[in-house]
Design a protein around this motif. Structure first.
Motif, PDB file in Angstrom:
ATOM      1  N   ILE A 252       0.849  -1.194   0.000  1.00 32.75           N
ATOM      2  CA  ILE A 252       0.000   0.000   0.000  1.00 32.75           C
ATOM      3  C   ILE A 252       0.884   1.243   0.000  1.00 32.75           C
ATOM      4  O   ILE A 252       1.841   1.349   0.765  1.00 32.75           O
ATOM      5  N   TYR A 253       0.514   2.181  -0.876  1.00 34.29           N
ATOM      6  CA  TYR A 253       1.294   3.410  -0.989  1.00 34.29           C
ATOM      7  C   TYR A 253       1.199   4.249   0.284  1.00 34.29           C
ATOM      8  O   TYR A 253       2.159   4.903   0.684  1.00 34.29           O
ATOM      9  N   ASP A 254       0.046   4.198   0.949  1.00 34.21           N
ATOM     10  CA  ASP A 254      -0.174   5.046   2.122  1.00 34.21           C
ATOM     11  C   ASP A 254       0.594   4.514   3.332  1.00 34.21           C
ATOM     12  O   ASP A 254       0.933   3.330   3.419  1.00 34.21           O
ATOM     13  N   GLU A 255       0.828   5.404   4.258  1.00 33.73           N
ATOM     14  CA  GLU A 255       1.371   5.030   5.565  1.00 33.73           C
ATOM     15  C   GLU A 255       0.200   4.589   6.449  1.00 33.73           C
ATOM     16  O   GLU A 255      -0.793   5.314   6.582  1.00 33.73           O
ATOM     17  N   ILE A 256       0.301   3.384   7.030  1.00 30.72           N
ATOM     18  CA  ILE A 256      -0.783   2.824   7.837  1.00 30.72           C
ATOM     19  C   ILE A 256      -0.323   2.754   9.294  1.00 30.72           C
ATOM     20  O   ILE A 256       0.730   2.185   9.601  1.00 30.72           O
ATOM     21  N   ILE A 266       0.180   1.047  18.160  1.00 35.15           N
ATOM     22  CA  ILE A 266       0.370  -0.395  18.323  1.00 35.15           C
ATOM     23  C   ILE A 266       1.329  -0.935  17.264  1.00 35.15           C
ATOM     24  O   ILE A 266       2.274  -1.645  17.560  1.00 35.15           O
ATOM     25  N   ARG A 267       1.069  -0.603  16.006  1.00 35.29           N
ATOM     26  CA  ARG A 267       1.938  -1.047  14.921  1.00 35.29           C
ATOM     27  C   ARG A 267       1.810  -0.088  13.753  1.00 35.29           C
ATOM     28  O   ARG A 267       0.900   0.756  13.724  1.00 35.29           O
ATOM     29  N   PHE A 268       2.707  -0.254  12.770  1.00 39.63           N
ATOM     30  CA  PHE A 268       2.694   0.626  11.598  1.00 39.63           C
ATOM     31  C   PHE A 268       3.233  -0.150  10.401  1.00 39.63           C
ATOM     32  O   PHE A 268       3.869  -1.204  10.548  1.00 39.63           O
ATOM     33  N   SER A 269       2.963   0.376   9.202  1.00 42.62           N
ATOM     34  CA  SER A 269       3.407  -0.278   7.968  1.00 42.62           C
ATOM     35  C   SER A 269       4.834   0.151   7.636  1.00 42.62           C
ATOM     36  O   SER A 269       5.412   1.036   8.272  1.00 42.62           O
ATOM     37  N   GLU A 270       5.385  -0.499   6.592  1.00 43.85           N
ATOM     38  CA  GLU A 270       6.754  -0.189   6.195  1.00 43.85           C
ATOM     39  C   GLU A 270       6.855   1.161   5.493  1.00 43.85           C
ATOM     40  O   GLU A 270       7.893   1.815   5.543  1.00 43.85           O
ATOM     41  N   ASN A 271       5.799   1.541   4.792  1.00 47.31           N
ATOM     42  CA  ASN A 271       5.835   2.802   4.040  1.00 47.31           C
ATOM     43  C   ASN A 271       5.632   3.975   4.991  1.00 47.31           C
ATOM     44  O   ASN A 271       4.517   4.219   5.466  1.00 47.31           O
ATOM     45  N   ILE A 272       6.695   4.671   5.266  1.00 51.53           N
ATOM     46  CA  ILE A 272       6.666   5.798   6.196  1.00 51.53           C
ATOM     47  C   ILE A 272       6.870   7.088   5.402  1.00 51.53           C
ATOM     48  O   ILE A 272       7.701   7.149   4.489  1.00 51.53           O
ATOM     49  N   ASP A 340     -12.370   0.150  19.640  1.00 56.03           N
ATOM     50  CA  ASP A 340     -11.271  -0.742  19.983  1.00 56.03           C
ATOM     51  C   ASP A 340      -9.965  -0.330  19.310  1.00 56.03           C
ATOM     52  O   ASP A 340      -8.910  -0.336  19.925  1.00 56.03           O
ATOM     53  N   ARG A 341     -10.040   0.020  18.043  1.00 55.57           N
ATOM     54  CA  ARG A 341      -8.850   0.383  17.285  1.00 55.57           C
ATOM     55  C   ARG A 341      -9.169   1.574  16.365  1.00 55.57           C
ATOM     56  O   ARG A 341     -10.325   1.843  16.047  1.00 55.57           O
ATOM     57  N   ILE A 342      -8.119   2.245  15.951  1.00 56.53           N
ATOM     58  CA  ILE A 342      -8.231   3.304  14.940  1.00 56.53           C
ATOM     59  C   ILE A 342      -7.174   3.011  13.880  1.00 56.53           C
ATOM     60  O   ILE A 342      -5.989   2.891  14.191  1.00 56.53           O
ATOM     61  N   ILE A 343      -7.617   2.851  12.642  1.00 50.65           N
ATOM     62  CA  ILE A 343      -6.710   2.624  11.520  1.00 50.65           C
ATOM     63  C   ILE A 343      -6.537   3.955  10.786  1.00 50.65           C
ATOM     64  O   ILE A 343      -7.514   4.536  10.308  1.00 50.65           O
ATOM     65  N   ILE A 344      -5.313   4.420  10.708  1.00 47.68           N
ATOM     66  CA  ILE A 344      -5.027   5.728  10.103  1.00 47.68           C
ATOM     67  C   ILE A 344      -4.202   5.517   8.836  1.00 47.68           C
ATOM     68  O   ILE A 344      -3.125   4.912   8.887  1.00 47.68           O
ATOM     69  N   ALA A 345      -4.737   5.981   7.716  1.00 47.78           N
ATOM     70  CA  ALA A 345      -4.015   5.938   6.440  1.00 47.78           C
ATOM     71  C   ALA A 345      -3.622   7.362   6.068  1.00 47.78           C
ATOM     72  O   ALA A 345      -4.481   8.246   5.976  1.00 47.78           O
ATOM     73  N   SER A 346      -2.328   7.583   5.882  1.00 43.15           N
ATOM     74  CA  SER A 346      -1.818   8.937   5.609  1.00 43.15           C
ATOM     75  C   SER A 346      -1.068   8.950   4.285  1.00 43.15           C
ATOM     76  O   SER A 346      -0.408   7.965   3.918  1.00 43.15           O
ATOM     77  N   ARG A 347      -1.167  10.071   3.582  1.00 34.81           N
ATOM     78  CA  ARG A 347      -0.486  10.226   2.289  1.00 34.81           C
ATOM     79  C   ARG A 347       0.022  11.655   2.161  1.00 34.81           C
ATOM     80  O   ARG A 347      -0.699  12.607   2.469  1.00 34.81           O
TER      81      ARG A 347
END
Length: 707
Positions: A252-256, A266-272, A340-347
């Motif tokens: 995914i292109y976005d930062e998760i 809690i955790r994050f994706s590789e794309n920073i 319970d959780r919040i999923i944040i996608a940033s670009r």
């Protein structure tokens, strides 16, 4: 169930923490039991284990520091259930409740266990109950590594019986190496497979240590392999799922980011996003990212907004460095509808925003070019609709093009039907006001009492019968555009005064109102009367005349621009052919007749005549004879005057006119006698000249009669 021996129940000795120091010391000195209970507002809330050497000079504050809560202490009735025994084992005593449910005393753990073993033969083996209650296989080994106890689940797993297992050397079933290792190291060994004689189990070896930290035995915990395989398959499935999820997040292109309901990462994706966080995200795991907004790293925080609104939120964050980040936060709820959780996608949309701005600028320029091109096309299309070829009309159209770039008042002169409205429309279409309204008002076609309200409008309730909301007049409706006032000479004197004010002040006062409003309207007036003569006669205001006569344009009648007659005739004929799906055409002699007609009604009359010819013609070819039938109706030949459109030798002009008149007369009257009478010359002259014309055109005379 186990019963409690009443003689083992000890009295509860308590002291109120709010009592005086004297009462407290007296209670403490008389206390023989090891436990002192504390109460507040007549409610027990804690206890203290007293040691004999510390009873002297002990203060209430000291006891409060040493006090332990009663929340974990078991409260029993006279009958003890098996589950309660497990709670009693973990605490030094249990409180006994009286008949009314209030604490009646306490019983020490040792007394309960002693009573338990006394009643063992009457009830059940506690140790066996404990072992049986454990779902996994349990085997207890002594120092000689022999099996001295077990549970039923363990026997089933090793496919054996109690007689075969009891006191059996454990090495016959389990790994000797692992057993020796536990006795040698005193450490636990986990997750070791035992596969032999159709036995498949996973075992853990745990040492049993005495008070001197020596290994006295081993507890072996076994899990059946089918269960282990199922767990292993589930773990493998979870691993594959995590691998797929990791691959998806990496693609995914976005930062998760995954944040819990407290705002902790809690955790994050590789794309920073580069140059955004300024820190390693691994250092932020477990930390609250809401604090980063307070530090000014970015604003606003999408996490905070999702926590507040409990729904999907999209924001554009701006960093200290001026970068723009599009962040989308999606809440995830559990079964209880709790966040319970919040999923944040940033670009990072900094570059996108810049490109968007450039695109909007290019689009704006493109639209401007398109508008200019459309204006050129519109002007070109309109110019193609202007049918003319005479020098006089060429001059007028060129003048209209120049006027179109200004807002000066224009006064169009000309006979009725010469095309004054067409010239007014040309000024509108060729100028800067083409996108604004073009309104036409015929000052002679509207009753005098309505003309004022049509022009200037009226306010709410201005007069009886008026629209309750008022009405905008033509001046306001045409604001920014052009108002074409046809037949301006018919305007009443009192309205001429108001029109003069509009021209001078560029403002209008509606009927029934005293508040003027500004207008930006170009006035084009038209008349077929001589306004100078009307000024002399006092029927038209002189000051208004000079205000209107800024740019005067005289449009010549059709008889003075003969070159346009044939073009207009063919144009009107083509329009009618397309409209009615016909194929009519004018013969050369018919065009000749049209050009010699004076057209008192000008272009309007020509258009009507062409339509009349199309409607009544029986043949596709419309000739001079058929045309002459309509032109002679109500027309006096004496008034016909030939029109010469260019300078030619006099004799050539005389010969040309003479030839046309003789041909026209013969076509109309058929005999030389009647033609001679109409032309006012002798019959012999007509005969001679007509034969000469036919001879020159090589026309064979058939059935010619001189009579």
């Amino acid at each position: 169930m186990f019963s409690v021996a009443k003689e083992k129940v000890k009295p509860i000795i308590s002291v109120d923490v709010d009592e005086s120091e004297v009462v407290f010391q007296s209670t403490l000195n008389n206390l023989k039991e090891p436990f002192l209970f504390l109460k507040r507002q007549n409610q027990l809330f804690a206890y203290v284990i007293l040691e004999n050497h510390k009873r002297e000079n002990a203060s209430i504050d000291y006891l409060l520091e040493q006090a332990k809560s009663l929340e974990s202490i078991c409260h029993l009735s006279e009958q003890i259930s098996l589950p309660a025994l497990f709670q009693i084992i973990g605490e030094p005593f249990a409180i006994i409740k009286g008949e009314e449910g209030f604490p009646a005393g306490y019983i020490r753990r040792e007394d309960v266990l002693a009573e338990l073993f006394k009643q063992e033969n009457k009830s059940v083996d506690l140790l066996k109950i404990i072992l049986t209650s454990i779902p996994m296989g349990i085997f207890v080994l002594d120092r000689e590594k022999r099996i001295i106890n077990y549970n039923e689940a363990g026997l089933k797993m090793i496919r054996s019986t109690a007689e075969k297992v009891m006191n059996l050397p454990a090495a016959e079933i389990f790994s000797r190496t692992h057993l020796d290792q536990v006795f040698t190291t005193g450490k636990t060994l986990l997750n070791h497979l035992v596969i032999k004689n159709e036995i498949g189990i996973l075992v853990d070896y745990s040492p049993i240590l005495n008070y001197e930290n020596e290994v006295d035995g081993i507890i072996i915990v076994a899990q059946d392999l089918p269960m282990v395989e199922e767990m292993a398959m589930e773990i493998e499935y979870i691993k594959d799922l995590n691998k797929d999820l990791h691959a998806i997040l990496s693609s995914i292109y976005d930062e998760i980011l995954v944040v819990n309901n407290k705002g902790e990462l809690i955790r994050f994706s590789e794309n920073i996003i580069q140059d955004f966080w300024k820190v390693d995200l691994n250092e932020l795991i477990g930390k609250n990212i809401l604090e980063l907004e307070d530090q000014g790293l970015f604003t606003p925080s999408v996490t905070r907004l999702v926590l507040e609104k409990r729904k999907k939120v999209s924001v554009v964050q701006e960093t200290k460095a001026g970068r723009k980040i599009l962040a989308v936060g999606n809440p995830v709820f559990n079964e209880k509808n709790e966040l319970d959780r919040i999923i944040i996608a940033s670009r990072d949309i900094t570059e996108t925003t810049r490109l968007k701005s450039e695109l909007q600028e290019i689009k704006k320029i493109s639209e401007q070019y398109k508008k200019e091109l459309d204006d050129f096309k519109s002007k070109d299309r309109f110019l193609k609709k202007l049918i003319y070829c005479s020098p006089k009309m060429e001059k007028i159209i060129n003048q209209a093009k120049k006027i179109a770039d200004f807002s000066s008042t224009v006064l169009l002169y000309g006979e009725s039907g010469v095309g004054k409205e067409v010239i007014a429309q040309a000024i509108h279409q060729l100028g800067r006001r083409q996108v604004k309204p073009f309104l036409k008002l015929n000052c002679g076609a509207i009753p005098e009492n309505l003309l004022e309200s049509e022009l200037f409008g009226y306010a709410k309730g201005a007069f009886t019968g008026a629209d309750k909301n008022g009405k905008d007049g033509y001046f306001k409706q045409a604001d920014g555009g052009i108002l074409f006032l046809d037949e301006i000479g018919e305007m009443p004197i009192h309205l001429q005064v108001k029109l003069l004010r509009v021209l001078q002040e560029q403002e209008v006062i509606p009927i029934g109102s005293t508040t003027p409003f500004k207008v930006n309207v170009q006035i084009i007036a038209a008349t077929n009367k001589k306004l100078e003569k009307m000024v002399e006669e006092g029927t038209f205001r002189e000051d208004l005349f000079y205000r209107l006569n800024v740019i005067p344009i005289h449009i010549p009648p059709l008889r003075e621009r003969t070159e346009d007659i044939s073009l207009l005739a063919f144009h009107f004929l083509q329009q009618l052919n397309e409209k009615y799906e016909r194929n009519y055409h004018l013969t050369p002699d018919a065009v000749n007749v049209l050009e010699f007609y004076p057209w008192p009604g000008n272009v309007r009359e020509l258009q009507n005549i062409i339509e009349r010819l199309v409607v009544t013609a029986e043949q596709p070819a419309i000739d001079a004879e058929f045309v002459s039938q309509f032109l002679s109706m109500g027309f006096e030949n004496k008034k016909m005057k030939p029109v010469i459109t260019r300078v030619i030798p006099l004799q050539e002009a005389i010969d040309h006119v003479e030839e046309q008149l003789i041909v026209m007369a013969m076509d109309q009257y058929k005999t030389t006698t009647k033609a001679a009478k109409a032309l006012g010359i002798s019959q012999s002259s007509v005969s001679r000249k007509y034969q000469k014309i036919l001879h020159e055109k090589n026309i064979k005379i058939e059935n010619f009669s001189g009579l």
